[in-house]
Design an enzyme around this catalytic site. Structure first.
Site, PDB file in Angstrom:
ATOM      1  N   GLU A  88     -31.236  33.122 -34.067  1.00 42.62           N
ATOM      2  CA  GLU A  88     -32.635  33.391 -34.414  1.00 42.62           C
ATOM      3  C   GLU A  88     -32.823  33.502 -35.928  1.00 42.62           C
ATOM      4  O   GLU A  88     -33.822  33.060 -36.479  1.00 42.62           O
ATOM      5  CB  GLU A  88     -33.105  34.682 -33.726  1.00 42.62           C
ATOM      6  CG  GLU A  88     -33.392  34.514 -32.245  1.00 42.62           C
ATOM      7  CD  GLU A  88     -34.494  33.495 -31.986  1.00 42.62           C
ATOM      8  OE1 GLU A  88     -35.547  33.587 -32.607  1.00 42.62           O
ATOM      9  OE2 GLU A  88     -34.264  32.586 -31.163  1.00 42.62           O
ATOM     10  N   CYS A 138     -46.102  20.992 -29.025  1.00 37.01           N
ATOM     11  CA  CYS A 138     -47.274  21.454 -29.772  1.00 37.01           C
ATOM     12  C   CYS A 138     -46.889  21.589 -31.247  1.00 37.01           C
ATOM     13  O   CYS A 138     -46.931  22.658 -31.841  1.00 37.01           O
ATOM     14  CB  CYS A 138     -47.766  22.786 -29.210  1.00 37.01           C
ATOM     15  SG  CYS A 138     -49.411  23.212 -29.806  1.00 37.01           S
ATOM     16  N   CYS A 193     -50.289  16.316 -26.685  1.00 39.52           N
ATOM     17  CA  CYS A 193     -51.084  16.980 -25.641  1.00 39.52           C
ATOM     18  C   CYS A 193     -50.935  16.281 -24.290  1.00 39.52           C
ATOM     19  O   CYS A 193     -51.016  16.928 -23.239  1.00 39.52           O
ATOM     20  CB  CYS A 193     -52.555  17.028 -26.045  1.00 39.52           C
ATOM     21  SG  CYS A 193     -52.792  17.920 -27.598  1.00 39.52           S
ATOM     22  N   CYS A 205     -48.179  17.886 -22.439  1.00 38.87           N
ATOM     23  CA  CYS A 205     -48.121  19.351 -22.533  1.00 38.87           C
ATOM     24  C   CYS A 205     -48.420  20.002 -21.179  1.00 38.87           C
ATOM     25  O   CYS A 205     -49.408  19.644 -20.526  1.00 38.87           O
ATOM     26  CB  CYS A 205     -49.126  19.828 -23.577  1.00 38.87           C
ATOM     27  SG  CYS A 205     -49.227  21.615 -23.666  1.00 38.87           S
ATOM     28  N   CYS A 217     -55.969  24.311 -22.239  1.00 38.12           N
ATOM     29  CA  CYS A 217     -55.923  24.486 -23.698  1.00 38.12           C
ATOM     30  C   CYS A 217     -57.325  24.297 -24.285  1.00 38.12           C
ATOM     31  O   CYS A 217     -57.891  23.194 -24.247  1.00 38.12           O
ATOM     32  CB  CYS A 217     -54.944  23.486 -24.309  1.00 38.12           C
ATOM     33  SG  CYS A 217     -54.950  23.553 -26.104  1.00 38.12           S
TER      34      CYS A 217
HETATM   35  S1  SF4 Z   1     -52.640  20.787 -25.143  1.00 40.15           S
HETATM   36 FE1  SF4 Z   1     -52.937  22.495 -26.546  1.00 40.15          FE
HETATM   37  S2  SF4 Z   1     -51.071  23.706 -26.403  1.00 40.15           S
HETATM   38 FE2  SF4 Z   1     -50.645  21.702 -25.509  1.00 40.15          FE
HETATM   39  S3  SF4 Z   1     -49.801  20.460 -27.210  1.00 40.15           S
HETATM   40 FE3  SF4 Z   1     -52.026  20.100 -27.159  1.00 40.15          FE
HETATM   41  S4  SF4 Z   1     -52.848  21.587 -28.595  1.00 40.15           S
HETATM   42 FE4  SF4 Z   1     -50.793  22.274 -28.085  1.00 40.15          FE
END
Ligand code: SF4
Length: 361
Positions: free
Chosen positions: A43, A198, A205, A208, A214
């Site tokens: 970390e 992200c 997206c 995602c 989102c």
């Molecule tokens: S949908 Fe939202 S959380 Fe997912 S990658 Fe795109 S901006 Fe990021």
């Protein structure tokens, strides 16, 4: 930290946990044998640094310091030596200090309570939470840069991360999203999402797992969030560094003060002007030329400024002595290098000197 997660936040965590099983990173060196010590080191190394850069440093560090006791007992120079090139050297000094603190105050065992972990040098709230969540499954929220970006976008949090109210809001969201079960998987998942999907520019997206909920994506505002910090003007700092070279190939290095740039590392003596360097040469070094010769400059980018180094070469005759035996000064041999922490540009300069046969090894 004990708030019950809301339904929306539960869905967020569940989607991430499910995604991580199929798409997350599972084979990083610190994911094997997840002890608090191993997670802690990873970390700290991963702060401001990419995974691919960290891996070889992490492997070498673990080989040399497999446990807290070995790290606590090691000289700081050994730690800085293995950190050389990774940057942000306060991290290495704090690691060493924290290891000594664990050895003295916690019997050499990594502390179990959040408060005790967060009190260790170099460990803030987010890092303490990540260590305890990843290594022991403790339910602690985290808020590193990646998580901040994911939450800012997913929940459309406006405002700069330098604003305390914004940070508090993000901490509250992080807490709500952190599930009671599978905290370790969730924590790794949200960090991985920020690091691989992200991302800062051009988030993916389409792949995602939380795109359906989102807010930034639904509003087409992914590229506006998080709000950027106010821009700072970038400074340039010019310094002169003396490359004093002995006939036997030794190069004069001095240890920098603990505080400030490259704190605790070994460096060529630094001066604000060429005249100051020349004065030092005349007073301290036997047989050196009155005026050291300027070499090609070396530039190094720090977070907030650019450092431009003009090296000044001065060959010394015979066995020029160490100017001040009490000072933190030594002659460094390229052929038989000591285990010292060297900043990357200084390592480069020493290699250049050796390569150009300016250093007669
Ligand atoms: S949908 Fe939202 S959380 Fe997912 S990658 Fe795109 S901006 Fe990021």
């Amino acid at each position: 930290m004990t708030a019950r997660p809301r339904a929306g936040a539960r869905g967020f965590a569940a989607s991430l946990i499910d995604w991580h099983a199929r798409h997350g990173r599972h084979d990083l060196p610190w994911q094997r044998r997840r002890t608090a010590y191993r997670v802690w080191i990873s970390e700290i190394m991963l702060q401001q640094t990419q995974v691919a850069t960290v891996i070889p440093y992490y492997e070498r560090f673990m080989q040399r310091f497999p446990d807290i006791g070995t790290l606590a007992a090691a000289p700081l120079d050994d730690v800085l030596h293995l950190w050389s090139g990774l940057g942000y050297y306060a991290r290495a000094r704090n690691l060493h200090r924290a290891a000594m603190c664990i050895a003295e105050q916690h019997g050499g065992r990594f502390p179990r309570s959040f408060e005790a972990v967060a009190e260790l040098p170099g460990i803030g709230r987010s890092t303490a939470g990540a260590i305890l969540a990843l290594s022991r499954g403790g339910r602690f929220p985290i808020l590193d840069g990646n998580v901040r970006r994911v939450l800012s976008r997913h929940f459309a949090v406006e405002g700069s991360a330098s604003d305390r109210a914004v940070i508090e809001k993000l901490w509250a969201l992080s807490d709500e999203c952190t599930p009671a079960d599978h905290v370790d998987v969730y924590t790794q998942a949200v960090m991985d999402l920020g690091a691989t999907v992200c991302v800062r520019r051009n988030p993916s997206c389409a792949t995602c797992p939380v795109s359906a909920t989102c807010v930034a994506r639904l509003a087409g505002r992914q590229h506006e969030l998080p709000s950027p910090r106010p821009a700072r003007t970038r400074r340039q700092r010019q310094v002169f560094m003396l490359a004093a070279v002995r006939e036997d190939g030794g190069v004069l290095l001095e240890r920098r003060p603990e505080k400030g740039v490259w704190g605790g590392l070994w460096c060529l003596p630094e001066f604000a002007s060429a005249a100051q360097a020349a004065y030092y040469v005349r007073r301290m070094l036997q047989g050196a030329p009155a005026r050291p010769v300027p070499l090609e400059t070396v530039e190094h980018a720090f977070t907030h400024f650019d450092l431009v180094i003009t090296p000044l070469l001065a060959h010394c005759s015979g066995s020029a002595g160490v100017p001040d035996p009490a000072a933190q000064i030594r002659w460094y041999r390229a052929r038989a290098p000591a285990r010292l922490g060297l900043p990357a540009p200084i390592r480069l300069l020493l290699e250049r000197l050796a390569g150009a046969a300016a250093v007669q090894v």
